[in-house]
Motif scaffolding. Structure first.
Motif, mmCIF file in Angstrom:
data_model
loop_
_atom_site.group_PDB
_atom_site.id
_atom_site.type_symbol
_atom_site.label_atom_id
_atom_site.label_comp_id
_atom_site.label_asym_id
_atom_site.label_seq_id
_atom_site.Cartn_x
_atom_site.Cartn_y
_atom_site.Cartn_z
ATOM 1 N N LYS A 1 1.288 3.137 16.027
ATOM 2 C CA LYS A 1 2.041 3.836 14.980
ATOM 3 C C LYS A 1 2.541 5.187 15.474
ATOM 4 O O LYS A 1 3.671 5.584 15.182
ATOM 5 N N SER A 2 1.740 5.886 16.246
ATOM 6 C CA SER A 2 2.174 7.193 16.753
ATOM 7 C C SER A 2 3.341 7.044 17.729
ATOM 8 O O SER A 2 4.102 7.985 17.938
ATOM 9 N N GLY A 3 3.499 5.854 18.302
ATOM 10 C CA GLY A 3 4.613 5.588 19.207
ATOM 11 C C GLY A 3 5.811 4.958 18.519
ATOM 12 O O GLY A 3 6.768 4.558 19.178
ATOM 13 N N GLY A 4 5.763 4.837 17.188
ATOM 14 C CA GLY A 4 6.894 4.303 16.445
ATOM 15 C C GLY A 4 6.842 2.811 16.192
ATOM 16 O O GLY A 4 7.810 2.227 15.717
ATOM 17 N N ILE A 5 5.719 2.169 16.500
ATOM 18 C CA ILE A 5 5.574 0.731 16.263
ATOM 19 C C ILE A 5 4.584 0.556 15.118
ATOM 20 O O ILE A 5 3.445 1.019 15.204
ATOM 21 N N ILE A 6 5.020 -0.099 14.049
ATOM 22 C CA ILE A 6 4.155 -0.257 12.881
ATOM 23 C C ILE A 6 4.018 -1.731 12.526
ATOM 24 O O ILE A 6 4.927 -2.528 12.761
ATOM 25 N N MET A 7 2.865 -2.091 11.977
ATOM 26 C CA MET A 7 2.631 -3.464 11.556
ATOM 27 C C MET A 7 3.301 -3.695 10.207
ATOM 28 O O MET A 7 3.228 -2.855 9.311
ATOM 29 N N GLN A 8 3.962 -4.824 10.074
ATOM 30 C CA GLN A 8 4.615 -5.187 8.824
ATOM 31 C C GLN A 8 3.600 -5.817 7.881
ATOM 32 O O GLN A 8 2.491 -6.163 8.282
ATOM 33 N N LYS A 9 3.983 -5.995 6.638
ATOM 34 C CA LYS A 9 3.101 -6.630 5.666
ATOM 35 C C LYS A 9 2.833 -8.087 6.029
ATOM 36 O O LYS A 9 1.771 -8.607 5.772
ATOM 37 N N ASP A 10 3.838 -8.744 6.633
ATOM 38 C CA ASP A 10 3.650 -10.110 7.100
ATOM 39 C C ASP A 10 2.751 -10.077 8.326
ATOM 40 O O ASP A 10 2.920 -9.249 9.206
ATOM 41 N N ASP A 11 1.792 -10.978 8.401
ATOM 42 C CA ASP A 11 0.892 -11.015 9.553
ATOM 43 C C ASP A 11 1.673 -11.252 10.839
ATOM 44 O O ASP A 11 2.639 -11.999 10.879
ATOM 45 N N ASP A 12 1.215 -10.615 11.900
ATOM 46 C CA ASP A 12 1.752 -10.781 13.250
ATOM 47 C C ASP A 12 3.179 -10.277 13.432
ATOM 48 O O ASP A 12 3.842 -10.658 14.391
ATOM 49 N N PHE A 13 3.694 -9.469 12.523
ATOM 50 C CA PHE A 13 5.021 -8.896 12.691
ATOM 51 C C PHE A 13 4.913 -7.386 12.784
ATOM 52 O O PHE A 13 4.141 -6.762 12.076
#
Length: 71
Positions: free
Chosen positions: A16-28
């Motif tokens: 997340k600190s690098g700009g990549i966040i997990m979506q509500k859908d699993d594995d996205f």
């Protein structure tokens, strides 16, 4: 029913600190791009669209903080 982490061993706060966040859908995941003042040049737009098509779902979202998110 218990929630099982689909990807054990991944440090989600570091992503997340690098700009990549997990979506509500699993594995996205989604990637957030920051632009100072929300300014994006016309030359950058086709490149962003290409990334969205190649690595994302073909969508680009504008965030509340004037950034771009590729889901």
């Amino acid at each position: 029913m218990t929630n099982v982490d689909p990807t054990p061993g991944i440090d989600y706060s570091a992503l997340k600190s690098g700009g990549i966040i997990m979506q509500k859908d699993d594995d996205f995941f989604a990637i957030r791009l920051k632009f100072p003042g929300g300014s994006v040049s016309a030359d950058q737009l086709p490149k962003i669209a290409g990334l969205a098509k190649k690595y994302g779902r073909g969508l680009v979202r504008i965030t509340a903080r004037q950034g771009i998110e590729i889901p």
